[in-house]
Design a protein around this motif. Structure first.
Motif, PDB file in Angstrom:
ATOM      1  N   GLY A 101      12.446 130.846  51.511  1.00 36.58           N
ATOM      2  CA  GLY A 101      13.538 131.437  50.689  1.00 36.58           C
ATOM      3  C   GLY A 101      13.212 131.816  49.455  1.00 36.58           C
ATOM      4  O   GLY A 101      14.191 132.242  48.937  1.00 36.58           O
ATOM      5  N   GLY A 102      12.226 131.619  48.941  1.00 35.69           N
ATOM      6  CA  GLY A 102      11.694 132.009  47.596  1.00 35.69           C
ATOM      7  C   GLY A 102      11.969 130.936  46.358  1.00 35.69           C
ATOM      8  O   GLY A 102      11.726 130.849  45.474  1.00 35.69           O
ATOM      9  N   ALA A 103      12.584 129.647  46.932  1.00 33.99           N
ATOM     10  CA  ALA A 103      12.559 128.742  45.905  1.00 33.99           C
ATOM     11  C   ALA A 103      11.097 127.914  45.786  1.00 33.99           C
ATOM     12  O   ALA A 103      10.309 127.927  46.600  1.00 33.99           O
ATOM     13  N   ALA A 104      11.301 127.412  44.494  1.00 33.05           N
ATOM     14  CA  ALA A 104       9.929 126.724  44.218  1.00 33.05           C
ATOM     15  C   ALA A 104       9.694 125.366  44.784  1.00 33.05           C
ATOM     16  O   ALA A 104      10.705 124.591  45.031  1.00 33.05           O
ATOM     17  N   LEU A 105       8.590 125.166  45.387  1.00 31.45           N
ATOM     18  CA  LEU A 105       8.260 123.842  45.909  1.00 31.45           C
ATOM     19  C   LEU A 105       7.617 122.823  44.948  1.00 31.45           C
ATOM     20  O   LEU A 105       6.458 123.432  44.202  1.00 31.45           O
ATOM     21  N   ILE A 106       8.085 121.760  44.894  1.00 25.73           N
ATOM     22  CA  ILE A 106       7.112 120.593  43.838  1.00 25.73           C
ATOM     23  C   ILE A 106       6.101 120.091  44.696  1.00 25.73           C
ATOM     24  O   ILE A 106       6.409 119.645  45.862  1.00 25.73           O
ATOM     25  N   ALA A 107       4.989 120.011  44.313  1.00 25.33           N
ATOM     26  CA  ALA A 107       3.878 119.644  44.907  1.00 25.33           C
ATOM     27  C   ALA A 107       3.876 117.907  44.979  1.00 25.33           C
ATOM     28  O   ALA A 107       4.350 117.378  44.074  1.00 25.33           O
ATOM     29  N   ALA A 108       3.483 117.463  46.375  1.00 24.14           N
ATOM     30  CA  ALA A 108       3.523 115.700  46.485  1.00 24.14           C
ATOM     31  C   ALA A 108       2.404 115.526  45.388  1.00 24.14           C
ATOM     32  O   ALA A 108       1.362 116.084  45.322  1.00 24.14           O
ATOM     33  N   PRO A 109       2.797 114.322  44.824  1.00 24.82           N
ATOM     34  CA  PRO A 109       1.419 113.635  44.093  1.00 24.82           C
ATOM     35  C   PRO A 109       0.326 113.247  45.009  1.00 24.82           C
ATOM     36  O   PRO A 109       0.430 113.280  46.232  1.00 24.82           O
ATOM     37  N   ALA A 110      -0.920 113.549  44.260  1.00 24.56           N
ATOM     38  CA  ALA A 110      -2.032 113.356  44.936  1.00 24.56           C
ATOM     39  C   ALA A 110      -2.191 112.080  45.984  1.00 24.56           C
ATOM     40  O   ALA A 110      -2.972 112.081  46.821  1.00 24.56           O
ATOM     41  N   ASP A 111      -1.662 110.893  45.144  1.00 24.90           N
ATOM     42  CA  ASP A 111      -1.853 109.760  45.918  1.00 24.90           C
ATOM     43  C   ASP A 111      -0.650 109.533  46.854  1.00 24.90           C
ATOM     44  O   ASP A 111      -0.608 108.270  47.391  1.00 24.90           O
ATOM     45  N   ALA A 112       0.097 110.559  47.323  1.00 22.82           N
ATOM     46  CA  ALA A 112       1.226 110.009  48.056  1.00 22.82           C
ATOM     47  C   ALA A 112       0.517 109.704  49.462  1.00 22.82           C
ATOM     48  O   ALA A 112       1.319 108.662  49.980  1.00 22.82           O
ATOM     49  N   PRO A 113      -0.344 109.974  50.164  1.00 25.89           N
ATOM     50  CA  PRO A 113      -0.644 109.636  51.406  1.00 25.89           C
ATOM     51  C   PRO A 113      -1.353 108.246  51.370  1.00 25.89           C
ATOM     52  O   PRO A 113      -1.000 107.243  52.133  1.00 25.89           O
ATOM     53  N   TYR A 114      -1.944 107.799  50.123  1.00 24.90           N
ATOM     54  CA  TYR A 114      -2.231 106.336  49.899  1.00 24.90           C
ATOM     55  C   TYR A 114      -1.111 105.418  49.886  1.00 24.90           C
ATOM     56  O   TYR A 114      -1.142 104.541  50.259  1.00 24.90           O
ATOM     57  N   LEU A 115       0.075 105.881  49.076  1.00 25.91           N
ATOM     58  CA  LEU A 115       1.468 105.253  48.871  1.00 25.91           C
ATOM     59  C   LEU A 115       1.778 104.871  50.156  1.00 25.91           C
ATOM     60  O   LEU A 115       2.392 104.135  50.619  1.00 25.91           O
ATOM     61  N   LEU A 116       1.972 105.896  51.200  1.00 29.57           N
ATOM     62  CA  LEU A 116       2.633 105.920  52.483  1.00 29.57           C
ATOM     63  C   LEU A 116       1.778 104.900  53.459  1.00 29.57           C
ATOM     64  O   LEU A 116       2.444 104.076  54.224  1.00 29.57           O
ATOM     65  N   SER A 117       0.535 104.992  53.092  1.00 32.26           N
ATOM     66  CA  SER A 117      -0.394 104.219  54.082  1.00 32.26           C
ATOM     67  C   SER A 117      -0.083 102.670  53.516  1.00 32.26           C
ATOM     68  O   SER A 117      -0.239 101.807  54.409  1.00 32.26           O
TER      69      SER A 117
END
Length: 207
Positions: free
Chosen positions: A6-22
């Motif tokens: 839709g053209g809206a800017a996306l905020i990139a997930a933090p680099a450590d997001a996979p580690y936090l979820l794990s």
């Protein structure tokens, strides 16, 4: 910067997001391992709950925030149904009566929001179940005291023990872990309790 379709800017997930979820999953798994050791307690609770509710007693349940949602989840399973058709049973989530909750909080202070309702509703042989990730909430501590004074059987699901609720309740399911992991495991415990309850009710209906 990436954009959505839709053209809206996306905020990139933090680099450590996979580690936090794990890590979240690991925390959850650790608490569930502790819950496995509590199976005998949940069997005893489910059997006691079935015996008392079939005899006409009631379950009163309370919690704050996410624990309030889980308390109401439990009462919905008992008044409605969990796994298969059966009779409805009396179970009341004390936080769900918002008019009483806000009136008591306004007139007597938040610490009394559950205790005053317990004094109004609880009778001998009823069960009061309190859910908390800390076991230290003043309103739940006050409710535990009120439940004992009313002659109810008082249980709690809490985080790490000892804590004020474990000292006041007749029986406690205490789990060590982060608040989020404990709360998630308590929902599993609620379903385990319902499973034992339903099985006991069915046995009573079909000896």
């Amino acid at each position: 910067m990436k954009t959505s379709t839709g053209g809206a800017a996306l905020i990139a997930a933090p680099a450590d997001a996979p580690y936090l979820l794990s890590q979240h999953i690991d925390d959850h798994a650790g608490v569930l391992s502790g819950l496995r050791a509590q199976i005998p307690l949940l069997v005893a609770w489910g059997s006691e709950l079935a015996e008392r509710l079939q005899a006409g007693s009631r379950l009163l349940v309370a919690g704050n925030g996410g624990s309030a949602a889980e308390a109401q989840h439990l009462t919905a399973e008992l008044v409605g149904r969990f796994d298969g058709e059966r009779a409805p049973f009396s179970a009341i989530a004390l936080h769900a009566d918002t008019s009483s909750l806000t009136a008591i909080g306004n007139d007597y202070g938040y610490e009394e929001v559950f205790a005053r309702q317990v004094r109004a509703h609880a009778r001998t042989d009823d069960i009061l179940l309190l859910l908390s990730t800390s076991g230290r909430s003043p309103d739940l501590v006050a409710a535990a005291r009120a439940g004992t004074a009313a002659g109810a059987l008082v249980w709690a699901m809490t985080g790490s023990a000892p804590n004020p609720l474990t000292r006041l309740c007749h029986s406690t399911l205490a789990l060590a872990g982060t608040g989020a992991a404990v709360q998630e495991a308590q929902l599993v415990a609620v379903h385990m309790l319902c499973r034992v309850f339903d099985d006991c009710v069915r046995q009573g209906e079909h000896p």
